[in-house]
Structure formats: C-alpha cells, structure tokens
Enzyme design. Structure first.
Site, PDB file in Angstrom:
ATOM      1  N   ASN A  64      38.223  31.769  52.208  1.00  0.00           N
ATOM      2  CA  ASN A  64      36.905  31.146  52.069  1.00  0.00           C
ATOM      3  C   ASN A  64      36.307  30.881  53.451  1.00  0.00           C
ATOM      4  OD1 ASN A  64      39.079  29.284  52.137  1.00  0.00           O
ATOM      5  ND2 ASN A  64      37.811  27.619  51.378  1.00  0.00           N
ATOM      6  N   ILE A  65      35.004  31.025  53.538  1.00  0.00           N
ATOM      7  CA  ILE A  65      34.289  30.838  54.799  1.00  0.00           C
ATOM      8  C   ILE A  65      33.168  29.829  54.552  1.00  0.00           C
ATOM      9  CG2 ILE A  65      32.979  31.958  56.646  1.00  0.00           C
ATOM     10  CD1 ILE A  65      34.332  34.621  55.798  1.00  0.00           C
ATOM     11  N   GLU A  66      33.376  28.621  55.065  1.00  0.00           N
ATOM     12  CA  GLU A  66      32.413  27.551  54.802  1.00  0.00           C
ATOM     13  C   GLU A  66      31.297  27.542  55.843  1.00  0.00           C
ATOM     14  OE1 GLU A  66      34.783  23.976  54.277  1.00  0.00           O
ATOM     15  OE2 GLU A  66      35.414  24.692  52.299  1.00  0.00           O
ATOM     16  N   CYS A 125      33.270  32.091  48.949  1.00  0.00           N
ATOM     17  CA  CYS A 125      34.636  31.905  48.443  1.00  0.00           C
ATOM     18  C   CYS A 125      35.543  33.046  48.892  1.00  0.00           C
ATOM     19  CB  CYS A 125      34.632  31.881  46.921  1.00  0.00           C
ATOM     20  SG  CYS A 125      33.849  30.444  46.195  1.00  0.00           S
ATOM     21  N   GLU A 161      37.546  34.880  47.169  1.00  0.00           N
ATOM     22  CA  GLU A 161      37.495  36.051  46.282  1.00  0.00           C
ATOM     23  C   GLU A 161      36.357  36.977  46.690  1.00  0.00           C
ATOM     24  OE1 GLU A 161      37.664  32.882  45.562  1.00  0.00           O
ATOM     25  OE2 GLU A 161      38.646  32.476  43.652  1.00  0.00           O
ATOM     26  N   CYS A 181      35.844  30.347  40.846  1.00  0.00           N
ATOM     27  CA  CYS A 181      34.615  29.709  40.377  1.00  0.00           C
ATOM     28  C   CYS A 181      33.792  30.702  39.547  1.00  0.00           C
ATOM     29  CB  CYS A 181      33.797  29.185  41.558  1.00  0.00           C
ATOM     30  SG  CYS A 181      32.897  30.453  42.449  1.00  0.00           S
ATOM     31  N   CYS A 189      32.246  33.678  41.443  1.00  0.00           N
ATOM     32  CA  CYS A 189      33.216  34.737  41.778  1.00  0.00           C
ATOM     33  C   CYS A 189      33.583  35.544  40.540  1.00  0.00           C
ATOM     34  CB  CYS A 189      34.461  34.140  42.425  1.00  0.00           C
ATOM     35  SG  CYS A 189      34.134  33.593  44.120  1.00  0.00           S
TER      36      CYS A 189
HETATM   37  N1  THU Z   1      36.643  28.168  46.850  1.00  0.00           N
HETATM   38  C1  THU Z   1      37.087  29.454  46.890  1.00  0.00           C
HETATM   39  O1  THU Z   1      37.278  30.022  47.969  1.00  0.00           O
HETATM   40  N2  THU Z   1      37.300  30.081  45.718  1.00  0.00           N
HETATM   41  C2  THU Z   1      37.094  29.531  44.494  1.00  0.00           C
HETATM   42  O2  THU Z   1      37.173  30.216  43.494  1.00  0.00           O
HETATM   43  C3  THU Z   1      36.787  28.110  44.374  1.00  0.00           C
HETATM   44  C4  THU Z   1      36.353  27.441  45.635  1.00  0.00           C
HETATM   45  C5  THU Z   1      36.387  27.478  48.122  1.00  0.00           C
HETATM   46  C6  THU Z   1      34.941  27.245  48.424  1.00  0.00           C
HETATM   47  C7  THU Z   1      35.018  26.060  49.355  1.00  0.00           C
HETATM   48  O3  THU Z   1      35.234  26.540  50.673  1.00  0.00           O
HETATM   49  C8  THU Z   1      36.260  25.302  48.926  1.00  0.00           C
HETATM   50  O4  THU Z   1      36.998  26.203  48.099  1.00  0.00           O
HETATM   51  C9  THU Z   1      35.967  24.043  48.147  1.00  0.00           C
HETATM   52  O5  THU Z   1      35.107  24.292  47.102  1.00  0.00           O
END
Ligand code: THU
Length: 133
Positions: free
Chosen positions: A44-46, A55, A57, A88, A91
């Site tokens: 994941n890259i915020e 996310c 995925e 989520c 995704c």
């Molecule tokens: N996140 C994912 O990478 N994949 C998911 O299916 C659910 C959420 C990440 C997004 C964010 O960086 C962190 O989890 C918290 O929501």
C-alpha cells in the site's frame, strides 16, 4: 518458476517491506500470479491527502497490467496483524476486471494461517460491462 500459495505468500510478505504507510502504520502486501507466468507484488502507498492512498492489491495489479499481463490467476494478500487481510471493495472491483470467477484468493494474517476463497465468493453479484448489452 513453480508457484504455490506458500511462495505467493512469501512474496506478498516481502512486498510489505516497500509499503509506504506512515499515516495508518498498517502495512499490506499483495502478490499476484499472472497469465504471463510472472508474479507481481505490491504494497500500500499512502498519501498525506489520505484519499489518494493506493492499496497493496491495486499496486500489484497496476504493475502487472502495465507490464502486459492480462489475467490474474491467483492472488495472495497479507498484513502484519493477527487479523486476516480482506481486500477493500474498490480493490475487489479492480480485481474483477482481470480475474475469473473461480480464480483463488489467498488471505492471511501474520501467522501461518490462511484461508482460500474463489474470487466469486469474495465478490458475488459483481458488476460487469456485459450487464449493459
Ligand atoms: N489497505 C490495503 O492496502 N488493502 C486493502 O484491501 C485494505 C486497506 C491499506 C490502505 C491504507 O494504506 C491502509 O491499508 C489502511 O486502510
């Protein structure tokens, strides 16, 4: 390369090393086996704006498709907690573009336990462009 779910999980866990999650501190890793025979990974890259977060995925899927992969044969998703990863809704919709109904989805937590689902089990009643015909 011979790929089984354990190998996919190993790659997904390694992908967490490159996750960028300074806001949630919740790192996720994904690994996808594709029709081109390659495994693509992603974390994941915020973003400071939160809403632009990508996310794990979708990171893996966009890497794969941009390299020419057309179909996801299997996906493994992991995180660093004792709670099993659950992709989520956004995704799942993106996965539906590139995954067949019976393709396996492997979900794990930070222990050695995992669960296997088919794609259609995690996205029943998926929207399809064929619905518009
Ligand atoms: N996140 C994912 O990478 N994949 C998911 O299916 C659910 C959420 C990440 C997004 C964010 O960086 C962190 O989890 C918290 O929501």
């Amino acid at each position: 390369m011979e790929i089984n779910e354990q190998k996919l999980f190993d790659i997904a866990f390694k992908a967490m090393d490159h996750a960028y999650a300074p806001y949630s501190n919740y790192k996720v890793g994904a690994a996808i086996l594709c029709d081109d025979g390659n495994v693509y990974d992603g974390g994941n890259i915020e973003n400071a704006s939160y809403g632009l977060t990508n996310c794990a995925e979708r990171t893996a899927i966009f890497k794969a498709v941009s390299e020419g992969a057309k179909e996801i044969k299997a996906i493994a998703i992991v995180n660093g907690t004792s709670e099993m990863s659950k992709p989520c809704g956004a995704c799942r919709q993106v996965m539906s573009e590139f995954m067949k109904a019976d393709a396996p989805v492997f979900l794990a937590n930070n222990t050695n336990q995992y669960k296997e689902f088919t794609f259609k089990e995690i996205l029943p009643l998926a929207f399809s462009d064929k619905d518009m015909d």
